[in-house]
Write a protein that holds these residues in place. Structure first.
Motif, PDB file in Angstrom:
ATOM      1  N   UNK A 118       0.232  34.122  28.118  1.00  0.00           N
ATOM      2  CA  UNK A 118       0.183  34.257  26.666  1.00  0.00           C
ATOM      3  C   UNK A 118       0.108  32.907  25.957  1.00  0.00           C
ATOM      4  N   UNK A 119       0.843  31.939  26.441  1.00  0.00           N
ATOM      5  CA  UNK A 119       0.904  30.631  25.791  1.00  0.00           C
ATOM      6  C   UNK A 119      -0.177  29.672  26.281  1.00  0.00           C
ATOM      7  N   UNK A 120      -0.966  30.084  27.262  1.00  0.00           N
ATOM      8  CA  UNK A 120      -1.950  29.175  27.859  1.00  0.00           C
ATOM      9  C   UNK A 120      -3.379  29.597  27.546  1.00  0.00           C
ATOM     10  N   UNK A 121      -3.704  30.839  27.811  1.00  0.00           N
ATOM     11  CA  UNK A 121      -5.073  31.304  27.628  1.00  0.00           C
ATOM     12  C   UNK A 121      -5.285  31.852  26.217  1.00  0.00           C
ATOM     13  N   UNK A 122      -6.469  31.629  25.656  1.00  0.00           N
ATOM     14  CA  UNK A 122      -6.769  32.171  24.330  1.00  0.00           C
ATOM     15  C   UNK A 122      -6.705  33.703  24.330  1.00  0.00           C
ATOM     16  N   UNK A 123      -6.318  34.298  23.214  1.00  0.00           N
ATOM     17  CA  UNK A 123      -6.213  35.760  23.143  1.00  0.00           C
ATOM     18  C   UNK A 123      -7.499  36.488  23.527  1.00  0.00           C
ATOM     19  N   UNK A 124      -8.663  35.946  23.159  1.00  0.00           N
ATOM     20  CA  UNK A 124      -9.907  36.649  23.492  1.00  0.00           C
ATOM     21  C   UNK A 124     -10.138  36.698  25.005  1.00  0.00           C
ATOM     22  N   UNK A 125      -9.599  35.733  25.745  1.00  0.00           N
ATOM     23  CA  UNK A 125      -9.702  35.764  27.204  1.00  0.00           C
ATOM     24  C   UNK A 125      -8.741  36.815  27.772  1.00  0.00           C
ATOM     25  N   UNK A 126      -7.503  36.788  27.305  1.00  0.00           N
ATOM     26  CA  UNK A 126      -6.513  37.760  27.795  1.00  0.00           C
ATOM     27  C   UNK A 126      -6.891  39.188  27.427  1.00  0.00           C
ATOM     28  N   UNK A 127      -7.497  39.370  26.275  1.00  0.00           N
ATOM     29  CA  UNK A 127      -7.899  40.718  25.856  1.00  0.00           C
ATOM     30  C   UNK A 127      -8.941  41.323  26.785  1.00  0.00           C
ATOM     31  N   UNK A 128      -9.650  40.489  27.534  1.00  0.00           N
ATOM     32  CA  UNK A 128     -10.641  40.983  28.492  1.00  0.00           C
ATOM     33  C   UNK A 128      -9.978  41.471  29.781  1.00  0.00           C
ATOM     34  N   UNK A 129      -8.716  41.129  29.978  1.00  0.00           N
ATOM     35  CA  UNK A 129      -7.974  41.596  31.151  1.00  0.00           C
ATOM     36  C   UNK A 129      -7.377  42.960  30.828  1.00  0.00           C
ATOM     37  N   UNK A 130      -8.191  43.985  30.985  1.00  0.00           N
ATOM     38  CA  UNK A 130      -7.755  45.358  30.735  1.00  0.00           C
ATOM     39  C   UNK A 130      -7.662  46.088  32.072  1.00  0.00           C
ATOM     40  N   UNK A 131      -6.953  47.193  32.077  1.00  0.00           N
ATOM     41  CA  UNK A 131      -6.856  47.992  33.300  1.00  0.00           C
ATOM     42  C   UNK A 131      -8.233  48.471  33.737  1.00  0.00           C
ATOM     43  N   UNK A 132      -9.028  48.933  32.790  1.00  0.00           N
ATOM     44  CA  UNK A 132     -10.365  49.435  33.119  1.00  0.00           C
ATOM     45  C   UNK A 132     -11.228  48.322  33.723  1.00  0.00           C
ATOM     46  N   UNK A 133     -11.217  47.160  33.092  1.00  0.00           N
ATOM     47  CA  UNK A 133     -12.014  46.025  33.573  1.00  0.00           C
ATOM     48  C   UNK A 133     -11.583  45.607  34.975  1.00  0.00           C
ATOM     49  N   UNK A 134     -10.300  45.438  35.182  1.00  0.00           N
ATOM     50  CA  UNK A 134      -9.806  44.990  36.487  1.00  0.00           C
ATOM     51  C   UNK A 134      -9.995  46.068  37.553  1.00  0.00           C
TER      52      UNK A 134
ATOM     53  N   UNK B  98      -7.218  18.199  36.976  1.00  0.00           N
ATOM     54  CA  UNK B  98      -8.568  18.221  36.418  1.00  0.00           C
ATOM     55  C   UNK B  98      -8.527  18.908  35.067  1.00  0.00           C
ATOM     56  N   UNK B  99      -9.500  18.593  34.248  1.00  0.00           N
ATOM     57  CA  UNK B  99      -9.666  19.279  32.973  1.00  0.00           C
ATOM     58  C   UNK B  99     -10.604  20.451  33.181  1.00  0.00           C
ATOM     59  N   UNK B 100     -10.352  21.509  32.452  1.00  0.00           N
ATOM     60  CA  UNK B 100     -11.219  22.674  32.504  1.00  0.00           C
ATOM     61  C   UNK B 100     -11.334  23.247  31.099  1.00  0.00           C
ATOM     62  N   UNK B 101     -12.429  23.895  30.818  1.00  0.00           N
ATOM     63  CA  UNK B 101     -12.626  24.499  29.510  1.00  0.00           C
ATOM     64  C   UNK B 101     -12.649  26.017  29.666  1.00  0.00           C
ATOM     65  N   UNK B 102     -11.793  26.685  28.895  1.00  0.00           N
ATOM     66  CA  UNK B 102     -11.720  28.145  28.907  1.00  0.00           C
ATOM     67  C   UNK B 102     -11.914  28.613  27.473  1.00  0.00           C
ATOM     68  N   UNK B 103     -12.981  29.349  27.246  1.00  0.00           N
ATOM     69  CA  UNK B 103     -13.307  29.887  25.917  1.00  0.00           C
ATOM     70  C   UNK B 103     -13.267  28.793  24.841  1.00  0.00           C
ATOM     71  N   UNK B 104     -13.814  27.632  25.181  1.00  0.00           N
ATOM     72  CA  UNK B 104     -13.887  26.537  24.229  1.00  0.00           C
ATOM     73  C   UNK B 104     -12.627  25.707  24.117  1.00  0.00           C
ATOM     74  N   UNK B 105     -11.570  26.060  24.815  1.00  0.00           N
ATOM     75  CA  UNK B 105     -10.314  25.308  24.794  1.00  0.00           C
ATOM     76  C   UNK B 105     -10.202  24.442  26.041  1.00  0.00           C
ATOM     77  N   UNK B 106      -9.880  23.172  25.849  1.00  0.00           N
ATOM     78  CA  UNK B 106      -9.693  22.252  26.976  1.00  0.00           C
ATOM     79  C   UNK B 106      -8.272  22.424  27.515  1.00  0.00           C
ATOM     80  N   UNK B 107      -8.185  22.716  28.813  1.00  0.00           N
ATOM     81  CA  UNK B 107      -6.902  22.900  29.483  1.00  0.00           C
ATOM     82  C   UNK B 107      -6.827  21.991  30.698  1.00  0.00           C
ATOM     83  N   UNK B 108      -5.609  21.698  31.124  1.00  0.00           N
ATOM     84  CA  UNK B 108      -5.400  20.927  32.339  1.00  0.00           C
ATOM     85  C   UNK B 108      -4.989  21.856  33.467  1.00  0.00           C
ATOM     86  N   UNK B 109      -5.609  21.633  34.609  1.00  0.00           N
ATOM     87  CA  UNK B 109      -5.213  22.329  35.822  1.00  0.00           C
ATOM     88  C   UNK B 109      -4.638  21.311  36.787  1.00  0.00           C
TER      89      UNK B 109
END
Length: 182
Positions: free
Chosen positions: A27-43, A151-162
């Motif tokens: 919740x505090x790391x990934x943007x809401x639009x990314x998490x919203x794609x993690x649905x039961x139907x999708x997975x 490393x740096x990574x970009x998720x849904x336009x947000x720069x994150x560190x891995x």
């Protein structure tokens, strides 16, 4: 509790754990639009299609069951990242324990099972990618993991560190009493 190899029929239980874990842990790391794609139907669609291929391929999937219900899973296989492959031949692709049963040692048991499997197929070391400062970092350090790469990574336009955690000697996870069950 029982840890066993996953079968192609485990897709629904794995999907449920995957979604619940993602929503609880990111919740505090990934943007809401990314998490919203993690649905039961999708997975469910994805795991139903992908699980047979991963079971036949080089990936080993383990599930954690409680009263015939899947409450956790872990995946491991050959290292995919060229940067880490120099030092680590095995990779823990992911480990998920349902939030309702976390903190009881089951994540550690799943971790050990993947490490034992990788050692059994001649991998002497393994690593895992996670997000920097994620709650999993303290768990991985508790398991003896050493932060070895960032490393740096970009998720849904947000720069994150891995960051990658590594284990140099998988023999340390092979039980001396040949007991693999909980």
């Amino acid at each position: 509790m029982l840890i066993r190899k996953a079968t192609i029929d485990d897709w629904k239980g794995i999907s449920s754990v995957h979604v619940d874990c993602m929503h609880a842990a990111y919740q505090e790391i990934l943007p809401p639009d990314v998490l919203n794609k993690f649905t039961y139907t999708n997975r469910e669609t994805r795991w139903k299609n992908d699980l047979p291929n991963t079971i036949r391929g080089g990936t080993m999937n383990f599930v954690l069951e409680d009263d015939d219900k899947i409450v956790g899973f872990a995946l491991g296989g050959t290292m995919r990242d060229a940067r880490l492959r120099i030092r680590y031949t095995g990779e823990l692709y992911g480990i998920y324990v349902h939030p309702e049963v976390q903190g009881q040692g089951f994540g550690k048991k799943l971790f050990e099972r993947v490490a034992q499997h990788l050692a059994s197929i001649h991998h002497s070391s393994m690593a895992l990618w996670t997000f920097k400062n994620h709650q999993s970092c303290s768990f991985l350090e508790y398991l003896g993991g050493e932060e070895v790469y960032e490393k740096n990574t970009t998720v849904a336009g947000n720069e994150l560190k891995e960051c990658a955690y590594g284990w140099d000697d998988l023999k340390a996870f092979i039980p001396t009493d040949n007991s693999l069950n909980l």
